[in-house]
Design a protein around this motif. Structure first.
Motif, short mmCIF file in Angstrom:
data_model
loop_
_atom_site.label_atom_id
_atom_site.label_comp_id
_atom_site.label_asym_id
_atom_site.label_seq_id
_atom_site.Cartn_x
_atom_site.Cartn_y
_atom_site.Cartn_z
N GLY A 1 1.78 -6.83 -3.85
CA GLY A 1 1.22 -7.75 -2.86
C GLY A 1 1.11 -9.18 -3.35
O GLY A 1 1.01 -10.11 -2.55
N HIS A 2 1.14 -9.37 -4.66
CA HIS A 2 0.94 -10.72 -5.22
C HIS A 2 1.96 -11.03 -6.30
O HIS A 2 1.63 -11.05 -7.49
CB HIS A 2 -0.48 -10.85 -5.78
CG HIS A 2 -1.53 -10.63 -4.75
ND1 HIS A 2 -2.02 -9.38 -4.42
CD2 HIS A 2 -2.17 -11.51 -3.94
CE1 HIS A 2 -2.91 -9.51 -3.46
NE2 HIS A 2 -3.02 -10.78 -3.15
N ALA B 1 -0.57 -1.73 -5.72
CA ALA B 1 -0.67 -2.49 -4.48
C ALA B 1 -0.85 -3.97 -4.79
O ALA B 1 -0.28 -4.84 -4.12
CB ALA B 1 -1.81 -1.96 -3.62
N ARG B 2 -1.64 -4.27 -5.83
CA ARG B 2 -1.85 -5.67 -6.20
C ARG B 2 -0.56 -6.27 -6.76
O ARG B 2 -0.18 -7.39 -6.44
CB ARG B 2 -2.98 -5.77 -7.23
CG ARG B 2 -3.38 -7.21 -7.55
CD ARG B 2 -4.65 -7.26 -8.36
NE ARG B 2 -4.47 -6.59 -9.65
CZ ARG B 2 -5.49 -6.18 -10.42
NH1 ARG B 2 -6.74 -6.36 -10.03
NH2 ARG B 2 -5.26 -5.59 -11.58
N GLU C 1 0.84 -1.21 0.00
CA GLU C 1 0.00 0.00 0.00
C GLU C 1 0.87 1.25 0.00
O GLU C 1 0.52 2.27 -0.61
CB GLU C 1 -0.91 0.02 1.24
CG GLU C 1 -1.91 -1.12 1.28
CD GLU C 1 -2.68 -1.15 2.61
OE1 GLU C 1 -3.17 -0.08 3.04
OE2 GLU C 1 -2.77 -2.23 3.22
N TYR D 1 7.43 -10.00 -10.57
CA TYR D 1 6.07 -9.45 -10.49
C TYR D 1 5.41 -9.45 -11.86
O TYR D 1 6.07 -9.30 -12.89
CB TYR D 1 6.10 -7.98 -10.03
CG TYR D 1 6.72 -7.73 -8.69
CD1 TYR D 1 6.04 -8.03 -7.51
CD2 TYR D 1 7.99 -7.14 -8.58
CE1 TYR D 1 6.61 -7.75 -6.28
CE2 TYR D 1 8.56 -6.86 -7.35
CZ TYR D 1 7.87 -7.17 -6.20
OH TYR D 1 8.42 -6.90 -4.98
N ASP E 1 1.59 -4.45 -13.47
CA ASP E 1 0.17 -4.23 -13.18
C ASP E 1 -0.04 -2.75 -12.89
O ASP E 1 0.75 -2.14 -12.17
CB ASP E 1 -0.21 -5.07 -11.95
CG ASP E 1 -1.70 -5.16 -11.71
OD1 ASP E 1 -2.44 -4.23 -12.13
OD2 ASP E 1 -2.14 -6.14 -11.09
N ASP F 1 -2.43 -1.64 -11.08
CA ASP F 1 -2.78 -1.63 -9.66
C ASP F 1 -1.52 -1.98 -8.88
O ASP F 1 -1.17 -3.15 -8.70
CB ASP F 1 -3.90 -2.63 -9.39
CG ASP F 1 -4.36 -2.60 -7.94
OD1 ASP F 1 -3.57 -2.16 -7.08
OD2 ASP F 1 -5.50 -3.01 -7.67
N GLN G 1 2.29 1.88 -3.43
CA GLN G 1 1.29 2.53 -4.28
C GLN G 1 1.20 4.03 -4.00
O GLN G 1 1.14 4.85 -4.91
CB GLN G 1 -0.08 1.88 -4.06
CG GLN G 1 -1.15 2.44 -4.97
CD GLN G 1 -2.50 1.76 -4.81
OE1 GLN G 1 -2.74 1.08 -3.82
NE2 GLN G 1 -3.36 1.91 -5.80
#
Lengths: 544, 319
Positions: free
Chosen positions: A469-470, A465-466, A387, A458, A461, A463, A390
């Protein structure tokens, strides 16, 4: 053997900014090339060195105290279910040890530095660290309130104090030295604090927080510890503490220093009603003084539990909030305090704190000197780092968040005027290459040949944070540990230690002082080497 | 209310000039406590040792510990919570009534003297035993005393600590917390830790007959638990690891003799203040350590098929 082809690489340690290259891994290290082996096609994917957390609280007496105090959070948080080879655990504000490893690895972090360990309970910290899977670990021993050392400084016995510091680093099997509220924690043993850098500490005539800071920084440089003094300044969290912080920084001139969680030390104003951010002033001084690094200690809104060796501050926070209060004074050495806390956007003080953390990250221009941290779990839990990434990368998203803050905040912060957006290269620096360098861990945060093959891959993306985070893959020493959100392997990490040299007579010097102040056998005090699982002894360095 | 304001025992040794034992009898139950930590030790801050310290005993009867104390406060049985609540009011100068004081079995003068001594102390400490934590009010009593200690910090330095015993019970508590988040009363039957004392505590699980096997390490529930719990242990396959043949061993299907920790097996013991102490064996034992037995059982279990079947790795929200 593992080959990763076609990925877009961000490797600040080697100046590689978004170039497509192939990576080769053999025996857990990067190598130049080979034939055969498994291939991962990373075309279109983004590759970072594995994340490094320079300042976190994940193992030992204080976080374990926090776990005991927050069962209501364990019940509402995510649960990791055991398998035949993987232990169960709980996430949340104070995650359990196994979950700590899964959660760090799950967002691409592969090295963590536990920032506060008393020697007296260091054996406990190491037992917990052995139960944190996947990541490599190090820890810092608390020294700035050790009364044996303070007595020596008071008596002007600097050389002896230096041997004592070195002896304690090795006794705790630590990697460096942490200083928390120098003199203030010792004063708290009498219910007092140390607010003025130049005033003698309670119970002393000459020793002041300022003199402790300078002496310790000098000692650590002379001992050649790879990581400099790791300093939590006096007056944490108090309105107007910018004065103390700047004064402390002046005491550090000529020495290396890492300023921990700077956000908590960057406030103006006279009281809670007038508190404001002084990040601009602090960043200006910091930018001009390259002897220092820092981590943000950023705050995110939500529930957490605060943990610090700063006992007097926690007593104040308990009085402010009326919530649970845990306190543990540790004989001769230090203390700790625990208070659950909720940061709310509607609370003016919390909103200032949120902005201040981001401002410091954005106003300090050299990403090699400011690192991503929340002082987990104090400002927010570590698993919320994406977060913050971002917020750093998207000025529009910051503006959106600021719209939800009380309007009277606007003359207390500078965040609305800052349009800087971090690049991926800068994020890789503050999240991995920078903290690895500040810790002096040359094998980490670096995708170069011969370095530890810790990396994170990664999906690109929008997004952010996404994306952070993933990760698609997380690779630790050449082994795929996370794949598309699933935990694949849970290897055990190493523990980094240093052995600074000290006078062999230190044992006999310490023994009678120890027996006076402590209540266990002197022989039982140092942590034995055989109790460290997978130790990795690092060399001391020569500093100028 | 909640939390705990405490310290390591060395802090008591070095600084505590006002020591209160509440609902405990250290003279007989923790006989080294006075000499090692609380009363007899001298320190740079308390150079005259015992003379620089005041000890108060609060208990329902005059035990041997009363002889060691400067002041003995005999509270009426079951009135500890009321007494603590009155003290919490008095330190803050809130009004109390004579009737409320009379109920505790003490006089207003005794309470006023106690309060003024607490406030005059430089470093005060409450040690509380099972006479407080396991009598009428139970955990509410402990919480009240912990709160009194926390609130005393508005006036002076004050801490509290439970008087724990029974070998390494603190160590079990500490490790369960770092591995599961909870100290005891944990169920793993959904594949992740859940906590509910009164439901998942050993005695409750046994009394309900919810377990079809029992594995007992370094404890003797067959001697201390209620009869229905013991009956259930006898009914199911019970395995005991202990250096001695215990009451539980006699009703168990399997008893494995292990080397006694600290005498012939190494390890770590956590003291009542959660300080870890290394155990260095002085003697050799022909028996394996508890750790070795557990490890070998675990290895053997890994040979068996995974009985839990398909399940997710993680639940975002617990059910």
């Amino acid at each position: 053997m593992l080959r990763i082809t076609g990925g877009t690489i961000y490797d600040p340690a080697n100046g590689i900014n978004g170039e497509v290259r192939d990576l080769y891994v053999e025996d857990g290290k990067f190598v130049s090339s080979f034939t055969g082996g498994r291939t991962i096609d990373a075309t279109g994917l983004v590759i970072f060195p594995g994340g490094v957390d320079v300042h976190t609280h994940v193992a030992g007496g204080s976080i374990n105290f926090a776990r005991a105090m927050t069962p209501e959070d364990h019940r509402r948080t995510q649960a990791f279910i055991r398998s035949q080879t993987r232990r169960s655990g709980l996430g949340g504000m104070a995650p359990t040890t196994f979950a700590t490893g899964y959660l760090y690895a799950g967002m691409g972090f592969t090295t963590v530095n536990e920032a506060a360990v008393p020697v007296l309970s260091a054996r406990h910290t190491h037992e917990e660290m052995a139960d944190i899977p996947i990541v490599d670990k190090s820890c810092l021993v608390l020294m700035a309130n050790n009364e044996i050392m303070l007595d020596l400084l008071e008596a002007g016995e600097y050389e002896r104090a230096k041997h004592i510091v070195a002896w304690h680093v090795w006794a705790a099997k630590a990697y460096g030295v942490k200083a928390v509220n120098p003199g203030g924690v010792a004063a708290w043993k009498w219910g007092k604090d140390a607010n003025q850098l130049s005033e003698p500490v309670e119970g002393y005539k000459n020793t002041t927080p300022g003199s402790i800071v300078t002496s310790l920084a000098k000692i650590i440089d002379e001992l050649g510890l790879p990581h400099p003094i790791h300093l939590h300044c006096n007056n944490l969290g108090a309105p107007g503490n910018i004065t103390t912080t700047l004064e402390t920084m002046k005491h550090l001139e000529g020495h290396r220093a890492h300023m921990a969680h700077l956000q908590y030390h960057a406030y103006g104003g006279d009281d809670w009603d007038t508190m404001k951010s002084e990040s601009a002033q602090l960043a200006e001084y910091f930018n001009a003084h390259p002897n220092m690094t820092t981590d943000a200690g950023a705050v995110l809104f939500g529930d957490t539990v605060t943990i610090t060796a700063d006992g007097p501050w926690q007593h104040l926070l308990y009085k402010l909030t009326g919530r649970k209060w845990g306190n543990l004074d540790v004989e001769n050495e230090t203390g700790c305090g625990i208070v659950p806390y909720s940061y709310r956007p509607s609370n003016l003080v919390n909103a200032v704190q949120w902005a201040t953390g981001l401002e410091l990250l954005l106003l300090i221009d050299d990403p090699w000197r400011v690192f991503l941290s929340t002082d987990h779990p104090n400002g927010a839990c570590f698993w919320r780092y994406p977060e913050i990434v971002q917020l750093l990368m998207c000025a529009d998203f910051r503006k959106e968040c600021m719209a939800g803050l009380p309007p009277e905040i606007m003359n207390r912060i500078t965040l609305p005027e800052i349009n800087r957006e971090y690049t991926l290269y800068e994020i890789a620096t503050i999240m991995s290459a920078g903290p690895a360098r500040a810790l002096g861990l040359q094998q980490k945060g670096n995708l170069g040949i011969g370095k530890d093959a810790d990396m994170v891959i990664y999906h690109s993306d929008k997004d952010i944070a996404r994306m952070f985070g993933h990760p698609r893959y997380v690779i630790k020493r050449g082994e795929i540990v996370i794949e598309e959100g699933d935990i694949r392997e849970t290897p055990d990490g190493s523990e980094y230690l240093v052995k600074p040299s000290f006078d062999p007579g230190t044992d006999e010097f310490l023994r009678p002082l120890f027996e006076d102040r402590y209540c266990m056998s002197f022989e039982n005090y140092p942590v034995e080497m055989e109790r460290i699982e997978r130790p990795d002894l690092q060399q001391c360095i020569t500093t100028e | 209310m909640g939390g705990k304001v405490t310290c390591t025992l060395g802090e008591v040794k070095n600084r505590a000039d006002f020591i209160v034992y509440w609902g405990g009898n250290p003279a007989e139950c923790h006989p080294r406590h006075f000499t090692k930590y609380t009363l007899m030790q001298k320190s740079p801050f308390l150079p005259r040792g015992r003379k620089d310290r005041t000890m108060v005993l609060v208990d329902i009867r005059e035990t041997k510990s009363a002889k060691a104390s400067n002041i003995f406060l005999q509270v009426r049985p079951g009135k500890d919570f009321e007494l603590i609540t009155l003290l919490r009011a008095m330190i803050k100068d809130q009004p109390i009534s004579e009737a409320q004081v009379a109920e505790t079995g003490l006089t207003i003068e005794q309470l006023q003297d106690f309060v003024s001594r607490m406030k005059a102390a430089k470093y005060g400490v409450f040690f509380f035993g099972m006479g407080l934590s396991m009598t009428r009010g139970k955990h509410m009593n402990s919480a009240a005393l912990l709160t009194l200690a926390a609130e005393m910090n508005a006036f002076t330095k004050f801490v509290a600590m439970p008087m724990r015993g029974h070998g390494n019970v603190t160590g079990a508590d500490v490790i369960m917390r770092w591995q599961t988040g909870y100290p005891f009363g944990i169920s793993f039957n959904r594949g992740y830790p859940r906590y509910n004392p009164g439901e998942f505590s050993t005695v409750d699980v046994l009394v309900r007959g919810d377990t079809d096997c029992a594995f007992i390490i370094g404890a003797d529930p067959g001697a201390t638990m209620p009869q229905p719990a013991i009956d259930h242990l006898a009914k199911v396959p019970t395995i005991v690891l202990d250096p001695h043949v215990t009451h539980t061993s006699k009703l168990a299907r399997v008893h494995i003799t292990t080397a006694p920790a600290g005498i012939s097996a190494p390890g770590t013991a956590y003291r009542m203040d959660e300080i870890p102490l290394p155990l260095r064996p002085a003697l050799k034992s022909p028996y394996p350590s508890d750790e070795e037995v557990v490890r070998r059982i675990k290895e053997a279990l890994l040979e068996k098929p995974d009985w839990m079947g398909e399940r997710p790795q993680m639940l975002q929200n617990q059910i």
